[in-house]
Every structure is written in structure tokens, then in C-alpha cells.
Design an enzyme around this catalytic site. Structure first.
Site, PDB file in Angstrom:
ATOM      1  N   ALA A  16       3.640   9.159  11.933  1.00 31.21           N
ATOM      2  CA  ALA A  16       3.714   8.747  10.528  1.00 31.21           C
ATOM      3  C   ALA A  16       5.152   8.577  10.068  1.00 31.21           C
ATOM      4  O   ALA A  16       5.467   8.767   8.900  1.00 31.21           O
ATOM      5  CB  ALA A  16       2.999   9.765   9.658  1.00 31.21           C
ATOM      6  N   ARG A  22       5.783  -2.747   4.055  1.00 30.54           N
ATOM      7  CA  ARG A  22       4.918  -3.753   3.444  1.00 30.54           C
ATOM      8  C   ARG A  22       4.022  -3.196   2.329  1.00 30.54           C
ATOM      9  O   ARG A  22       3.375  -3.954   1.620  1.00 30.54           O
ATOM     10  CB  ARG A  22       4.055  -4.418   4.523  1.00 30.54           C
ATOM     11  CG  ARG A  22       4.797  -5.527   5.243  1.00 30.54           C
ATOM     12  CD  ARG A  22       3.915  -6.196   6.265  1.00 30.54           C
ATOM     13  NE  ARG A  22       3.719  -5.369   7.442  1.00 30.54           N
ATOM     14  CZ  ARG A  22       2.687  -5.492   8.279  1.00 30.54           C
ATOM     15  NH1 ARG A  22       1.751  -6.397   8.050  1.00 30.54           N
ATOM     16  NH2 ARG A  22       2.582  -4.712   9.331  1.00 30.54           N
ATOM     17  N   GLY A  85      10.913   3.770  17.920  1.00 33.51           N
ATOM     18  CA  GLY A  85       9.709   3.311  18.598  1.00 33.51           C
ATOM     19  C   GLY A  85       8.681   4.427  18.741  1.00 33.51           C
ATOM     20  O   GLY A  85       8.978   5.609  18.546  1.00 33.51           O
TER      21      GLY A  85
HETATM   22  C1  UD1 Z   1       1.503  -0.113  18.203  1.00 33.69           C
HETATM   23  C2  UD1 Z   1       1.314  -0.229  19.694  1.00 33.69           C
HETATM   24  C3  UD1 Z   1       0.398  -1.420  19.988  1.00 33.69           C
HETATM   25  C4  UD1 Z   1      -0.930  -1.231  19.281  1.00 33.69           C
HETATM   26  C5  UD1 Z   1      -0.699  -1.009  17.785  1.00 33.69           C
HETATM   27  C6  UD1 Z   1      -1.992  -0.601  17.129  1.00 33.69           C
HETATM   28  C7  UD1 Z   1       3.367   0.544  20.712  1.00 33.69           C
HETATM   29  C8  UD1 Z   1       4.650   0.173  21.336  1.00 33.69           C
HETATM   30  N1  UD1 Z   1       2.586  -0.440  20.319  1.00 33.69           N
HETATM   31  O1  UD1 Z   1       2.168  -1.291  17.773  1.00 33.69           O
HETATM   32  O2  UD1 Z   1       0.164  -1.522  21.395  1.00 33.69           O
HETATM   33  O3  UD1 Z   1      -1.747  -2.354  19.496  1.00 33.69           O
HETATM   34  O4  UD1 Z   1       0.245   0.060  17.553  1.00 33.69           O
HETATM   35  O5  UD1 Z   1      -1.850  -0.592  15.750  1.00 33.69           O
HETATM   36  O6  UD1 Z   1       3.064   1.723  20.607  1.00 33.69           O
HETATM   37  N2  UD1 Z   1       5.946   5.029  14.289  1.00 33.69           N
HETATM   38  C9  UD1 Z   1       6.796   6.126  14.206  1.00 33.69           C
HETATM   39  N3  UD1 Z   1       8.063   6.007  14.638  1.00 33.69           N
HETATM   40  C10 UD1 Z   1       8.555   4.860  15.164  1.00 33.69           C
HETATM   41  C11 UD1 Z   1       7.712   3.738  15.240  1.00 33.69           C
HETATM   42  C12 UD1 Z   1       6.402   3.859  14.799  1.00 33.69           C
HETATM   43  O7  UD1 Z   1       6.378   7.191  13.748  1.00 33.69           O
HETATM   44  O8  UD1 Z   1       9.726   4.854  15.554  1.00 33.69           O
HETATM   45  C13 UD1 Z   1       4.563   5.171  13.840  1.00 33.69           C
HETATM   46  C14 UD1 Z   1       4.210   4.279  12.667  1.00 33.69           C
HETATM   47  O9  UD1 Z   1       4.380   4.970  11.434  1.00 33.69           O
HETATM   48  C15 UD1 Z   1       2.722   4.006  12.923  1.00 33.69           C
HETATM   49  C16 UD1 Z   1       2.603   4.076  14.432  1.00 33.69           C
HETATM   50  O10 UD1 Z   1       3.719   4.781  14.904  1.00 33.69           O
HETATM   51  O11 UD1 Z   1       1.896   5.013  12.370  1.00 33.69           O
HETATM   52  C17 UD1 Z   1       2.535   2.703  15.088  1.00 33.69           C
HETATM   53  O12 UD1 Z   1       3.744   2.028  14.845  1.00 33.69           O
HETATM   54  P1  UD1 Z   1       3.844   0.472  14.592  1.00 33.69           P
HETATM   55  O13 UD1 Z   1       5.245   0.108  14.394  1.00 33.69           O
HETATM   56  O14 UD1 Z   1       2.852   0.080  13.576  1.00 33.69           O
HETATM   57  O15 UD1 Z   1       3.392  -0.064  16.021  1.00 33.69           O
HETATM   58  P2  UD1 Z   1       2.845  -1.490  16.324  1.00 33.69           P
HETATM   59  O16 UD1 Z   1       3.998  -2.405  16.524  1.00 33.69           O
HETATM   60  O17 UD1 Z   1       1.820  -1.861  15.356  1.00 33.69           O
END
Ligand code: UD1
Ligand code: MG
Length: 469
Positions: A16, A22, A85
């Protein structure tokens, strides 16, 4: 939701830390509400129902972190210093799980609709033959868009997850997508994460890369498929509304399965914890906020709004009634149209049928509160209590200026302003006396018929000037 059997020895990491840009909001994304509570609270409750007793929520370093920590307590949070990431995010929970070696279920905080049953299915797959080290929850869609693609071998085993930005045209054509949910052998998870690189389209540490990395080490991965409606992520207000629709639909189905009639289910909005008894009938356009319980056989008529209220068996509420927090309506009482009740107990069989405000009060059993009655509970500084005894009769348009007590069986004449206690069985009335002028109405009509106007006043006789003598 149905009770599922417990999955012992597993912990969850909920991601989270994303910025939720957005949403265009000052509130952290995972605290936006769904069916009356923050979306992340749904996830935490589903984890508990699935028997996952331990969870670490990964948050960003921003100002919202404390609020998220409060919402997920007693579970802990871990701070991911920089959003590098999903792989880096999971790694941020390493310290909090240092003493843990069971299965780790990874979830996205912004995908709160996953059911306990599905969580359990993913964890169960980790434990069953052929005992994959890693299980990914996938789903199929005609519009795979930006989702990671699940690349499977001829034997159905999962070989890799390829992010859309890094995928070849062949890989992009795959319709089996990564939901973001996975269960991983806790003995292997952090070791794999520490070996991740970020040489990819986004320059991020992808959690998804641990599939291929593990495979190279002989760690097998498997896919469990789930329903897209459970796995949708919330990134915008429009997606929040779509998720609310899914949540509401489930709650309506649950209410009806429990024996409530919803005359027009699509127009009834339920709270995550709304409890409707058997043979409850709910009319169209009724809203239940959090904390409402309705007893068997009660009727909630159209356009009513209830929140933090307890409605007893056989009670009739509405149409157009508002029950606010602390309203306790006992069996067979009636609360009618344009009646607002706040922090008040209405005892068995009492009737408050029209245009009334009852706040900070008790209305005794069988009492009748006439139309337009107001408990004047607030003096601009403090709130005060009104006590209405059993069987009392409050005439229409009465103002009860609290604190005040009306004894059992007392009557209040209509239009009274009651500022002093009234004894049991007494009659109190504060109206001014009624005057009657014989024939005045008829005279008025005659004048109107002649052309109207105010009655001509006889000119006042001027006192004659005294003649000087
Ligand atoms: C990710 C997955 C993708 C999947 C999708 C499903 C990866 C690399 N990709 O992509 O395969 O289809 O979710 O919705 O995992 N977050 C953090 N810290 C970060 C980055 C993200 O806590 O540094 C959290 C975000 O708050 C979110 C979740 O991780 O709850 C997913 O992150 P998001 O950036 O939405 O990943 P996607 O690019 O959608
Ligand atoms: Mg996402």
C-alpha cells in the site's frame, strides 16, 4: 461472508505504498471507503476470515502513513522509503517478519474485493501436491492491457510473469493475467527478492520476476485462477465506484440469502456490517450506513436512511425516516415519515409517526408522540436528555425543552412548550387561551364581497378645542 477453515502458519504482506495519484485525493488511497469502511479494512477482515492471523502493511513515508497504521491496527506497518517497485515493497516487510518462516500471502492494498475463499484456495495450492514454492492468482480477460502476463509451459506450470511494458507481441497476446496476489514459501521469499534487478521498462524492482528467478533455482510455480470481479484494482474514483457496485451486489445477495426481501435490490445500499433478520422487508432507495442491525420481521420502507441504529423485531420504519447513531427502536414500535431519531431508545410499541425529532431521549413503551414534536436537546453548548414515560401522550407540535421528564401516562396538550417536568398521569398544556368573537368571520366575508379592504375605522373624534372663556 461465509466462515472458512483456518489456514494456520501463514502471514500476509499487503502492498500500500503506491502514491494513488489518480485518485486526486489528500487521503491515502487504501483509506477510501467501500461499503462504509476503508478499503484496506475489507482486506484485513477477509484475511482474518481466511485464518491468516498476521499481516504487515507496507506504506510509503508520506503523511498518510499514520492514518493507515491506525486503520490496520493491531497489524503492523512497514515503511518503504522510496517507491522502487513491488519487489522492493515486499522486501520492506522483511524485518517485520524476521521470526516467521511459514507461507506469505502477498496482496495489493488497492484490490480489496478478494474473498477469504479465494485467499484460502491460493494458500491451499501452495500446500498441495506438487507443492509449488510459489502460487500466483491469475485471471483471464479479453482486455489484458497493462497487466502482467502469466507465461505457462506445456505442463501448465508457471514459467514467468512478463510485465506488459517488457512483453513481446506473442506474450502480449496471452489472456492469462497476474492479479498481483501470490503465496510464497516464506523460507525462500526474501532471498529471491534480494537478488532482483531493475533492468526493465520501468526501471523498477518487479516482484513478478521472482517466478523466473525461482524457477532457475528449481523452485516451481503454479497458477490458481480467480474471478476478475474479485481482483479489480482501484486506481481512480471511477474504479472506486465500480468496486462499490461489486461490494454492494455481494451484500445484497448476502442479505437476501439470509431471508430479507429487498423490493428493488439495486437501490438498497448496505453497510459492510448491516445485519438484517429473517423476513425483514426493505423498500426501494434505503441506505444503511455502518452499524445497523434490524430484527426479524421488521419493515424498512422506501427512502429511509439508517446508521448506527438497532431496530427491533416487527418494527416499522419510514417511509422517509432517518435513524442516526444510537437510535434503539424496540419491538413493534413505529417510526414514520420525516422522523429523525438520534441517540434515543424508543421502547416497545411506542409510536412516533410524523415529522418529529427525538434526540438524546427515552420514549417509554406504548407512548404516542404526535406530529411535529421536537426534543429541544441542545442549548447551544450542551446536550440534554428528555425522558418520556410509558404510555405518555405528547400532543402535536410540542417542544420538549430538555432536560425534562414526562411521567408515565401523562398527556401534553398540542402546541405546548414544556420546560418543567410533568408528573405521571397529569395533563400539561402551555398554550395561550383561545378567544372567540361572534360573527366576525361572516362580517369579514361580507366586506370581502363588497370589494375587500380593511374594515373602515371610524375616524377618531378629535377633542374639541376648548374655547377660551
Ligand atoms: C502489478 C504487477 C502486475 C499485475 C498488476 C495487478 C508487478 C511488477 N506488476 O502491476 O503484474 O498485473 O500489479 O494489478 O508487480 N506498490 C508499493 N510500492 C511500490 C510500487 C507499488 O507499495 O514501489 C504497491 C501499490 O500501492 C499497489 C501494488 O503495489 O498496491 C501494485 O503496484 P502497481 O504500481 O499498481 O503495479 P502494477 O504496475 O499495476
Ligand atoms: Mg496497479
Amino acid at each position: 461472508m461465509t466462515k472458512t477453515k483456518s489456514v494456520a502458519g501463514s502471514a500476509a504482506i499487503v502492498l500500500a505504498a503506491g502514491l494513488g495519484t489518480r485518485m486526486e485525493s489528500d487521503v491515502p488511497k487504501v483509506l477510501h471507503g467501500l461499503a462504509g469502511r476503508p478499503m484496506i479494512a475489507h482486506l484485513m477482515a477477509s484475511l482474518a476470515e481466511a485464518g491468516v492471523g498476521r499481516a504487515v502493511v507496507v506504506v510509503g513515508p508520506g503523511p498518510g502513513a499514520e492514518a493507515v497504521a491506525e486503520a490496520v491496527a493491531p497489524h503492523t506497518t512497514a515503511v518503504q522509503a522510496e517507491q522502487l517497485g513491488t519487489g522492493d515493497a515486499v522486501l520492506a516487510a522483511k524485518g517485520a517478519l524476521a521470526d516467521f518462516s511459514g507461507d506469505v500471502l502477498i496482496l495489493n492494498g488497492d484490490a480489496p474485493l478478494i474473498t477469504p475463499e479465494t485467499m484460502e484456495r491460493v494458500l491451499a495450492a501452495r500446500r498441495s501436491a506438487p507443492h509449488p514454492g510459489l502460487v500466483v492468482l491469475g485471471f483471464r480477460t479479453d482486455a489484458p492491457g497493462a497487466y502482467g502476463r502469466l507465461i505457462t509451459g506445456a505442463d501448465g506450470a508457471l514459467e514467468a510473469i512478463v510485465e506488459a511494458g517488457d512483453a513481446s507481441p506473442d506474450e502480449l497476446a496471452v489472456d492469462l493475467c497476474n492479479s498481483g496476489v501470490m503465496a510464497v514459501d516464506g523460507e525462500r521469499l526474501f532471498g529471491l527478492l534480494q537478488r532482483l534487478g531493475n533492468d526493465n521498462a520501468k526501471g523498477e524492482y518487479y516482484l513478478t520476476d521472482i517466478v523466473a528467478l525461482g524457477r532457475a533455482d528449481g523452485l516451481a510455480s503454479a497458477v490458481v485462477e480467480g474471478a476478475p470481479s474479485e481482483l479489480m484494482g482501484i486506481n481512480s474514483r471511477a474504479e472506486l465506484a465500480a468496486a462499490e457496485a461489486v461490494a454492494q451486489d455481494r451484500l445484497r445477495q448476502r442479505a437476501m440469502a439470509g431471508g430479507a426481501t429487498l423490493l428493488d435490490p439495486r437501490t438498497v445500499y448496505l453497510g459492510f456490517d448491516t445485519r438484517l433478520g429473517r423476513d425483514v422487508t426493505v423498500g426501494p432507495h434505503v441506505v444503511f450506513g455502518p452499524g445497523v442491525e434490524v430484527g426479524d420481521g421488521a419493515e424498512i420502507l422506501a427512502f429511509s436512511h439508517l446508521e448506527g441504529a438497532h431496530v427491533g423485531a416487527g418494527v416499522r420504519v419510514g417511509p422517509f425516516a432517518r435513524l442516526r447513531p444510537g437510535a434503539r427502536i424496540a419491538a413493534e414500535a413505529h417510526i414514520g415519515n420525516f422522523v429523525e431519531i438520534k441517540n434515543a431508545s424508543v421502547e416497545a410499541g411506542a409510536k412516533i409517526n410524523h415529522l418529529t425529532y427525538v434526540g438524546d431521549a427515552r420514549v417509554g413503551a406504548g407512548a404516542n408522540v404526535g406530529a411535529g414534536t421536537i426534543t429541544c436537546n441542545y442549548d447551544g453548548i450542551d446536550k440534554h436528555f428528555t425522558d418520556i414515560g410509558a404510555g405518555a401522550f405528547i400532543g402535536s407540535n410540542t417542544a420538549l425543552v430538555a432536560p425534562v421528564r414526562i411521567g408515565d401516562g401523562a398527556m401534553i396538550g398540542a402546541g405546548s412548550v414544556i420546560t418543567k417536568d410533568v408528573a405521571a398521569d397529569a395533563l400539561a398544556v402551555t398554550r395561550s387561551d383561545q378567544k372567540e368573537i361572534d360573527g366576525a368571520a361572516a362580517r369579514f366575508r361580507q366586506r370581502q364581497a363588497k370589494g375587500g379592504g380593511a374594515p373602515k375605522r371610524k375616524p377618531k373624534k378629535r377633542p374639541k378645542a376648548k374655547r377660551g372663556g
